[in-house]
Design an enzyme around this catalytic site. Sequence first.
Site, PDB file in Angstrom:
ATOM      1  N   GLY A  12       5.009 -13.131  -5.292  1.00 17.30           N
ATOM      2  CA  GLY A  12       3.921 -13.802  -4.743  1.00 17.30           C
ATOM      3  C   GLY A  12       2.841 -14.239  -5.700  1.00 17.30           C
ATOM      4  O   GLY A  12       2.575 -13.269  -6.501  1.00 17.30           O
ATOM      5  N   ARG A  77      10.504 -16.027  -5.859  1.00 18.25           N
ATOM      6  CA  ARG A  77      10.639 -15.099  -4.762  1.00 18.25           C
ATOM      7  C   ARG A  77      12.127 -14.651  -4.942  1.00 18.25           C
ATOM      8  O   ARG A  77      13.151 -15.380  -5.158  1.00 18.25           O
ATOM      9  CB  ARG A  77      10.407 -15.421  -3.500  1.00 18.25           C
ATOM     10  CG  ARG A  77       8.925 -15.673  -3.085  1.00 18.25           C
ATOM     11  CD  ARG A  77       8.521 -14.302  -2.831  1.00 18.25           C
ATOM     12  NE  ARG A  77       7.312 -14.208  -2.077  1.00 18.25           N
ATOM     13  CZ  ARG A  77       6.539 -13.455  -1.978  1.00 18.25           C
ATOM     14  NH1 ARG A  77       6.641 -12.379  -2.683  1.00 18.25           N
ATOM     15  NH2 ARG A  77       5.368 -13.527  -1.072  1.00 18.25           N
ATOM     16  N   ASP A 128       5.236  -5.654  -6.382  1.00 21.42           N
ATOM     17  CA  ASP A 128       6.352  -4.595  -6.161  1.00 21.42           C
ATOM     18  C   ASP A 128       7.627  -5.287  -7.027  1.00 21.42           C
ATOM     19  O   ASP A 128       8.308  -4.529  -7.491  1.00 21.42           O
ATOM     20  CB  ASP A 128       6.358  -4.256  -4.988  1.00 21.42           C
ATOM     21  CG  ASP A 128       6.628  -5.268  -3.825  1.00 21.42           C
ATOM     22  OD1 ASP A 128       6.164  -6.192  -3.750  1.00 21.42           O
ATOM     23  OD2 ASP A 128       7.605  -5.024  -2.834  1.00 21.42           O
ATOM     24  N   THR A 153      -1.251  -8.538  -7.335  1.00 21.16           N
ATOM     25  CA  THR A 153      -0.754  -9.184  -5.827  1.00 21.16           C
ATOM     26  C   THR A 153      -2.043  -9.091  -5.097  1.00 21.16           C
ATOM     27  O   THR A 153      -2.810  -8.040  -5.361  1.00 21.16           O
ATOM     28  CB  THR A 153       0.308  -8.238  -5.402  1.00 21.16           C
ATOM     29  OG1 THR A 153       0.521  -8.280  -3.877  1.00 21.16           O
ATOM     30  CG2 THR A 153       0.094  -6.455  -5.724  1.00 21.16           C
ATOM     31  N   ASP A 155      -2.009  -7.971  -2.255  1.00 22.87           N
ATOM     32  CA  ASP A 155      -1.736  -7.027  -0.962  1.00 22.87           C
ATOM     33  C   ASP A 155      -2.535  -5.623  -1.709  1.00 22.87           C
ATOM     34  O   ASP A 155      -2.558  -4.757  -0.653  1.00 22.87           O
ATOM     35  CB  ASP A 155      -0.358  -6.705  -0.871  1.00 22.87           C
ATOM     36  CG  ASP A 155       0.413  -8.034  -0.231  1.00 22.87           C
ATOM     37  OD1 ASP A 155      -0.515  -8.877   0.093  1.00 22.87           O
ATOM     38  OD2 ASP A 155       1.626  -8.075  -0.423  1.00 22.87           O
ATOM     39  N   ASP A 157      -0.962  -3.328  -3.042  1.00 20.94           N
ATOM     40  CA  ASP A 157      -0.487  -2.212  -2.773  1.00 20.94           C
ATOM     41  C   ASP A 157       0.622  -1.339  -3.491  1.00 20.94           C
ATOM     42  O   ASP A 157       1.672  -0.565  -3.394  1.00 20.94           O
ATOM     43  CB  ASP A 157       0.767  -2.597  -1.408  1.00 20.94           C
ATOM     44  CG  ASP A 157       1.587  -3.832  -1.823  1.00 20.94           C
ATOM     45  OD1 ASP A 157       1.274  -4.378  -3.028  1.00 20.94           O
ATOM     46  OD2 ASP A 157       2.372  -4.222  -1.159  1.00 20.94           O
ATOM     47  N   ARG A 199       1.057  -7.858   3.769  1.00 19.56           N
ATOM     48  CA  ARG A 199       2.406  -7.350   4.137  1.00 19.56           C
ATOM     49  C   ARG A 199       2.460  -6.005   4.977  1.00 19.56           C
ATOM     50  O   ARG A 199       1.945  -6.173   5.991  1.00 19.56           O
ATOM     51  CB  ARG A 199       3.182  -7.107   2.854  1.00 19.56           C
ATOM     52  CG  ARG A 199       4.748  -7.371   2.990  1.00 19.56           C
ATOM     53  CD  ARG A 199       5.411  -7.368   1.840  1.00 19.56           C
ATOM     54  NE  ARG A 199       5.178  -8.411   0.756  1.00 19.56           N
ATOM     55  CZ  ARG A 199       6.087  -9.530   1.063  1.00 19.56           C
ATOM     56  NH1 ARG A 199       6.879  -9.484   1.886  1.00 19.56           N
ATOM     57  NH2 ARG A 199       5.857 -10.536   0.227  1.00 19.56           N
TER      58      ARG A 199
HETATM   59  O1  F6P Z   1       2.631 -10.402  -1.217  1.00 22.27           O
HETATM   60  C1  F6P Z   1       1.845 -11.423  -1.073  1.00 22.27           C
HETATM   61  C2  F6P Z   1       1.834 -11.840   0.325  1.00 22.27           C
HETATM   62  O2  F6P Z   1       1.069 -12.955   0.487  1.00 22.27           O
HETATM   63  C3  F6P Z   1       1.927 -10.966   1.550  1.00 22.27           C
HETATM   64  O3  F6P Z   1       0.473 -10.817   1.941  1.00 22.27           O
HETATM   65  C4  F6P Z   1       2.513 -11.849   2.600  1.00 22.27           C
HETATM   66  O4  F6P Z   1       3.042 -10.900   3.434  1.00 22.27           O
HETATM   67  C5  F6P Z   1       3.445 -12.544   1.789  1.00 22.27           C
HETATM   68  O5  F6P Z   1       3.254 -12.578   0.462  1.00 22.27           O
HETATM   69  C6  F6P Z   1       3.770 -13.913   2.168  1.00 22.27           C
HETATM   70  O6  F6P Z   1       5.008 -14.479   1.622  1.00 22.27           O
HETATM   71  P1  F6P Z   1       5.463 -15.751   1.847  1.00 22.27           P
HETATM   72  O7  F6P Z   1       4.370 -16.766   1.470  1.00 22.27           O
HETATM   73  O8  F6P Z   1       6.543 -15.801   0.763  1.00 22.27           O
HETATM   74  O9  F6P Z   1       5.844 -16.007   3.304  1.00 22.27           O
END
Ligand code: F6P
Length: 370
Positions: A12, A77, A128, A153, A155, A157, A199
């Site tokens: 992401g 991704r 991650d 990120t 997040d 995390d 997330r």
């Molecule tokens: O990891 C970053 C993030 O924005 C998370 O907060 C979220 O859950 C996820 O990516 C959303 O991913 P996507 O845009 O691929 O659905």
Amino acid sequence: MTVNIGVITSGGDAPGMNACIRAIVKVSSTDKDASIIGIRDGILGLLRANEDDIFRLESSHVRNIINMGGTFLGTSRQSQIARFLSEYSQQYLKDTQLTGELIKIGVPLIEENIKKHNINGLILIGGDDTCRASLIISKATNNSIPIFVIPATIDNDIAGTEVTIGFDSAVTAALQAIDMIRATATSHKSLFIVEVMGRNHGYIAVEVGIASGAEEILIPEYNYNKIDLKKMVRRLQSAPNKKQMGAIIIVAEGVSIDCNDDDKLEPVSFKLARYLKDKIKEWEIRVSVIGHVQRGAPPTFVTRVLASEMGLEAFIKVVRVAKMQSGDNKPMIYCKNQNEFEWKDVCEPILKEHEDDLINRLEKYSFLCY
Ligand code: F6P
């Protein structure tokens, strides 16, 4: 010895990735024996290696990007990588997950492309999945090239570091949105359930909840059962200002609530709204899912400075190690704790596990909520 350092943004995107690439490219001009190779679309670009996927990054590429969200290099991704490898191998066309078999197909491709483009070291910028990719690439290359991860990120995390690039910007963007929601919530005396990203972690929710003065903050680290929800209803019902003002519940997207509602695909904010609908009569209930504006936000000054510091240091480190040609390199990640920077080995667990820290923080500030 001249070294070629590949730079990849992966997973992401996060605000500050551009500022980080910029720092790496700018500082590289101080070393005539190092050049920076940009790799487009994350790990996918390293596998695909089309003509324009791998190219020399010059100062002109990074001009006027320090203030831009996203990543100008592009990213990918796991699902996109899995699709590419499925098509490439023509054996696993139905696979959408990056499974062990697909990883096995990708590893020799990575090895080949790294050799073909004479890449002597890598800087990976991401979260991650990027940390996991660093371990896979390291294996693919027999630990022969240094791989350094810069944690980026929204997040926040990643284990081992208090902060990641982009977190501050995502919180700031969410805060701006919630301040605006507060204005209309107050005008209409509504109860807003606002869903934020993160997330499976509640770092964004806690910080933005404290900063916005939210009445309630719900995070995934806590498993909300019926008793907790009843307590929340009672708190909302007895809120001192409920007649005059609106209220805001911040819920992190990863929260799971035990409220006899088993639709796993529905965002938790809608589930919560349905649960509260019959119980809270004083307010009209509205739901707002802030979504990707958090991720695509412009980088704040905190994010830009962190991204610049980390990019600069990663370049110095990777060049020094690449020139040593030790042939025994473990992937490392640059961490910041209590204002001190430190390189650490990338290892499991990749994600933060100290859930009590966040719950304690939430409890500490809960008395500010009403
Ligand atoms: O990891 C970053 C993030 O924005 C998370 O907060 C979220 O859950 C996820 O990516 C959303 O991913 P996507 O845009 O691929 O659905």
